[in-house]
Design an enzyme around this catalytic site. Sequence first.
Site, mmCIF file in Angstrom:
data_model
loop_
_atom_site.group_PDB
_atom_site.id
_atom_site.type_symbol
_atom_site.label_atom_id
_atom_site.label_comp_id
_atom_site.label_asym_id
_atom_site.label_seq_id
_atom_site.Cartn_x
_atom_site.Cartn_y
_atom_site.Cartn_z
ATOM 1 N N LYS A 191 2.634 4.860 0.988
ATOM 2 C CA LYS A 191 2.930 5.045 2.489
ATOM 3 C C LYS A 191 2.614 6.530 2.495
ATOM 4 O O LYS A 191 3.459 7.529 1.959
ATOM 5 C CB LYS A 191 4.498 5.073 2.731
ATOM 6 C CG LYS A 191 4.762 5.425 4.014
ATOM 7 C CD LYS A 191 6.442 4.969 4.444
ATOM 8 C CE LYS A 191 6.613 5.433 5.696
ATOM 9 N NZ LYS A 191 6.683 6.791 6.111
ATOM 10 N N GLU A 235 0.814 -1.096 0.053
ATOM 11 C CA GLU A 235 0.016 0.022 -0.171
ATOM 12 C C GLU A 235 0.773 1.108 -0.038
ATOM 13 O O GLU A 235 1.854 1.031 0.383
ATOM 14 C CB GLU A 235 -0.900 -0.067 1.277
ATOM 15 C CG GLU A 235 -0.204 -0.222 2.595
ATOM 16 C CD GLU A 235 -1.132 -0.659 3.523
ATOM 17 O OE1 GLU A 235 -1.167 -0.086 4.676
ATOM 18 O OE2 GLU A 235 -1.752 -1.717 3.408
ATOM 19 N N TYR A 270 -4.711 1.831 8.081
ATOM 20 C CA TYR A 270 -3.978 0.989 7.610
ATOM 21 C C TYR A 270 -3.233 -0.243 8.511
ATOM 22 O O TYR A 270 -2.577 -1.123 8.059
ATOM 23 C CB TYR A 270 -2.436 1.242 7.015
ATOM 24 C CG TYR A 270 -1.864 2.440 7.932
ATOM 25 C CD1 TYR A 270 -1.022 1.999 9.086
ATOM 26 C CD2 TYR A 270 -1.605 3.559 7.634
ATOM 27 C CE1 TYR A 270 -0.373 2.707 9.879
ATOM 28 C CE2 TYR A 270 -0.887 4.569 8.351
ATOM 29 C CZ TYR A 270 -0.268 4.013 9.806
ATOM 30 O OH TYR A 270 0.192 4.996 10.434
ATOM 31 N N CYS A 324 8.102 42.999 -18.633
ATOM 32 C CA CYS A 324 8.658 43.717 -19.686
ATOM 33 C C CYS A 324 7.518 44.316 -20.468
ATOM 34 O O CYS A 324 6.421 43.765 -20.832
ATOM 35 C CB CYS A 324 9.570 42.534 -20.416
ATOM 36 S SG CYS A 324 10.089 43.275 -22.259
ATOM 37 N N LYS A 363 11.202 3.459 0.193
ATOM 38 C CA LYS A 363 10.842 4.960 -0.026
ATOM 39 C C LYS A 363 11.155 5.555 -1.466
ATOM 40 O O LYS A 363 11.971 5.088 -2.334
ATOM 41 C CB LYS A 363 12.194 5.733 0.971
ATOM 42 C CG LYS A 363 11.581 5.310 2.486
ATOM 43 C CD LYS A 363 10.415 5.917 3.089
ATOM 44 C CE LYS A 363 10.729 7.577 3.544
ATOM 45 N NZ LYS A 363 11.324 7.533 4.723
ATOM 46 N N CYS A 412 10.531 41.937 -27.829
ATOM 47 C CA CYS A 412 11.381 41.357 -26.999
ATOM 48 C C CYS A 412 11.362 39.863 -27.490
ATOM 49 O O CYS A 412 10.128 39.273 -27.557
ATOM 50 C CB CYS A 412 10.621 41.456 -25.649
ATOM 51 S SG CYS A 412 11.582 40.439 -24.250
ATOM 52 N N CYS A 430 15.411 42.429 -23.544
ATOM 53 C CA CYS A 430 15.531 43.478 -24.544
ATOM 54 C C CYS A 430 15.528 44.891 -24.242
ATOM 55 O O CYS A 430 15.577 45.821 -25.095
ATOM 56 C CB CYS A 430 14.165 43.581 -25.272
ATOM 57 S SG CYS A 430 12.964 44.150 -24.279
ATOM 58 N N ASP A 443 2.300 10.505 3.668
ATOM 59 C CA ASP A 443 2.996 11.315 4.297
ATOM 60 C C ASP A 443 2.124 12.240 5.077
ATOM 61 O O ASP A 443 1.757 13.480 4.842
ATOM 62 C CB ASP A 443 3.868 12.202 3.343
ATOM 63 C CG ASP A 443 5.055 12.820 3.877
ATOM 64 O OD1 ASP A 443 5.267 12.419 5.160
ATOM 65 O OD2 ASP A 443 5.845 13.465 3.246
ATOM 66 N N CYS A 480 14.538 45.191 -18.795
ATOM 67 C CA CYS A 480 14.033 43.812 -19.364
ATOM 68 C C CYS A 480 15.706 42.933 -19.386
ATOM 69 O O CYS A 480 16.290 43.841 -20.498
ATOM 70 C CB CYS A 480 13.463 43.708 -20.641
ATOM 71 S SG CYS A 480 13.223 42.035 -21.159
HETATM 72 S S1 IVH Z 1 2.454 0.484 8.746
HETATM 73 C C1 IVH Z 1 4.139 -1.653 12.489
HETATM 74 N N1 IVH Z 1 1.218 1.371 6.711
HETATM 75 O O1 IVH Z 1 4.884 5.277 8.325
HETATM 76 C C2 IVH Z 1 3.938 -1.178 11.298
HETATM 77 N N2 IVH Z 1 2.515 2.844 8.103
HETATM 78 O O2 IVH Z 1 7.624 4.606 9.400
HETATM 79 C C3 IVH Z 1 3.292 0.190 11.259
HETATM 80 N N3 IVH Z 1 2.632 5.213 7.476
HETATM 81 O O3 IVH Z 1 4.151 5.741 11.805
HETATM 82 C C4 IVH Z 1 2.989 1.189 10.066
HETATM 83 N N4 IVH Z 1 1.289 4.903 5.598
HETATM 84 O O4 IVH Z 1 2.792 6.981 10.199
HETATM 85 C C5 IVH Z 1 1.960 1.710 7.862
HETATM 86 N N5 IVH Z 1 0.329 2.135 4.883
HETATM 87 C C6 IVH Z 1 0.868 2.709 5.698
HETATM 88 C C7 IVH Z 1 1.595 3.593 6.106
HETATM 89 C C8 IVH Z 1 2.362 3.854 7.250
HETATM 90 C C9 IVH Z 1 2.010 5.858 6.329
HETATM 91 C C10 IVH Z 1 3.598 5.774 8.400
HETATM 92 C C11 IVH Z 1 3.003 5.692 9.684
HETATM 93 C C12 IVH Z 1 4.345 5.165 10.494
HETATM 94 C C13 IVH Z 1 5.369 5.623 9.681
HETATM 95 C C14 IVH Z 1 6.207 4.120 9.913
#
Ligand code: IVH
Length: 671
Positions: free
Chosen positions: A118, A116, A228, A430, A317, A436, A415, A120, A412
């Site tokens: 991640k 899935e 998640y 400009c 990442k 120009c 020109c 932010d 400018c």
């Molecule tokens: S699982 C034990 N799934 O990433 C596993 N974390 O570095 C716990 N995060 O603090 C995390 N999307 O804030 C998991 N699909 C996802 C996530 C996720 C974002 C963040 C979460 C966690 C950090 C871990």
Amino acid sequence: MASISEARKQVRNLRTQIERHNYLYHVRDDPEITDSAYDRLMRELRDLEQEFPSLVTPDSPTQRVGAHPLESFGEVIHSVPMLSLGNAFTDEEVQQFDRRLRDLLKSEKELDYFAEPKLDGLAVSLRYEKGQLVRAATRGDGAKGEDVTQNVRTIKAVPLRLIGKAVPEVLEARGEVFITHDGFANLNRTAIESGDKQFVNPRNAAAGSLRQLDPKITAARPLDINFYGAGELVSADPPRKHSELMQKFKDWGLRINPEGIEIRGVSGLINYYTLIMKKRPSLAYDIDGVVYKVNDYEQQRELGFVARAPRWAIAHKFPAQEETTTIRAVEFQVGRTGALTPVARLEPVFVGGVTVSNATLHNMDEIEKKDIRIGDEVIVRRAGDVIPEVVKANTSARMSRKTRKIKLPASCPVCKSKIERLEGEAVSRCTGGLKCSAQLKEAIKHFASRRALDIKGLGEKLVEQLVDKKIVKSSVELFALEFEDLQQLDRMGEKSAKNVVAEIKASANTAWPRVLYALGIREVGEVSAENLVQHFSSFGKLTGASIDELQEIDDVGPNSAGYIKEFFKKKENKEIISTLESHIKSDWPVKKDSHGALLGKSFAITGTLAGMTREQAKEKIQQAGGKVTGSVSSKTDFLLAGEAVGSKLAKAEKLGVTVINEKDLEKLIKG
Ligand code: IVH
């Protein structure tokens, strides 16, 4: 006046309806009713609760926003610690991860994973007891966090009560609170309007919003959530796999990320990474990678933990989208309308997957507001395909550096014409116009661009040569280009020279709205160009129109009318126009049906229509003499609304514009 028992029934009924619509909107992403119909349900519930205060319960949808600010946040000890994740930055590291797990599990077979995005944002844990939300906490140090229950309750995607069957005794749902790109843009727009400080990125905005002591402030922020995982889970029918938990979450009304999938084997994981990386720019929210988890809980238990992270999961990442570097110099670029854009020349830095050495500083106001100087250490951001930008200067690093202020040039840089800045505008321009060479180059590029005359093969380098060697002094002079003119240029073979000439010839056979758009008149986009062509019976009528006549058209306000008039009045443009008229081969379109039932009526379209595409609906309306505009205004007569409608509908209702469906449209056309 209703009796209390009738009211109780109705309150229950309304809450169930509201919760269901909340679920359809936030979890299924598939609303059945409009925002205003939803608001009506809420209003009805609120009225009843006001009449019968004894019926108010904490889980009522009216009770999301608490009345009182807190003094400080309380402490919450997580019953199951909130862990972090190990990282992988390369495919090899992911392969090592998979190898390690298979060795530990002594598995000959490929492992089943769940992958899935991640997100932010900020990790939170929501505790549900017997289906009721009782507590929400931030991650904190993983063992204990802050009690942000009041604030989390204001997030509309958070169910105050779980729905569906077999709701667990106890569930700590773990997820990520975040803000979408749209939400972030709106938030900063509001901040600018009220003179407040802007947020640097959606993550900071989400964190700042969640940590407000006054829940009313949090409620006004566009916070979102995805779930998640689970901490404590007490259930008669516990899931055996992560994918099962995700399905249960969905059934209980907890939103999960729609991109999550089961994947067998490590090569699938790496494909997934590439796929999500490609999708990243079109996602509505920021992600910083993907997460792979062993799907089977028995295997998870076997693998266990190291330090503060599970062995059975890893974050793969993406390259960072923000990095720190130094501004070496600042130069000013001149755009199509003469606008000067300050561009920072940077110490090259790897960000967003590429090496960046230039980044936009937007305009002088931004520079001043952010107090950015040459020599500064700065944060540079590159997200997806967007132009890299300087986000922020690290002013505390200035002590040890030599920095100097960025100054707007006196004339400018291309020109040497005068630079002017109009009242109320953030940009300086400009005044050289097509004299120009920078403006001319941009004008020609726009003229030839895909949505304008779509001249293939006329790329940036070619345009630059044509202008620098003074072969072309305006866009329309392209039509006079001959094979010999092109062949003498660098990197121009015989074949490509022939092709370009042929392409230019062919481009003359195009629709008039494109021609008008190609002229690059300020504020004349594709929609206005289309409307202008529809409104006037000939090109001559359009070029001679007065400001008042121009303003009769939808989407044309006093400003754009002024720009259009000004453009056609200019001597140099008059020449362009007559040359253009002699080259464009297509006829000015005659009105399709001057007796149509919709003559003089203005329409806007929104949502997904059931029986036709929006394009087909537009054609239908136009054939019956009506006009279609891109947005709803007080000049709109009808809004044709399909499923899943949004802001246009709200605006139409505010302005009292009649909202119709496809059947109504057919009736109108039949008269
Ligand atoms: S699982 C034990 N799934 O990433 C596993 N974390 O570095 C716990 N995060 O603090 C995390 N999307 O804030 C998991 N699909 C996802 C996530 C996720 C974002 C963040 C979460 C966690 C950090 C871990």
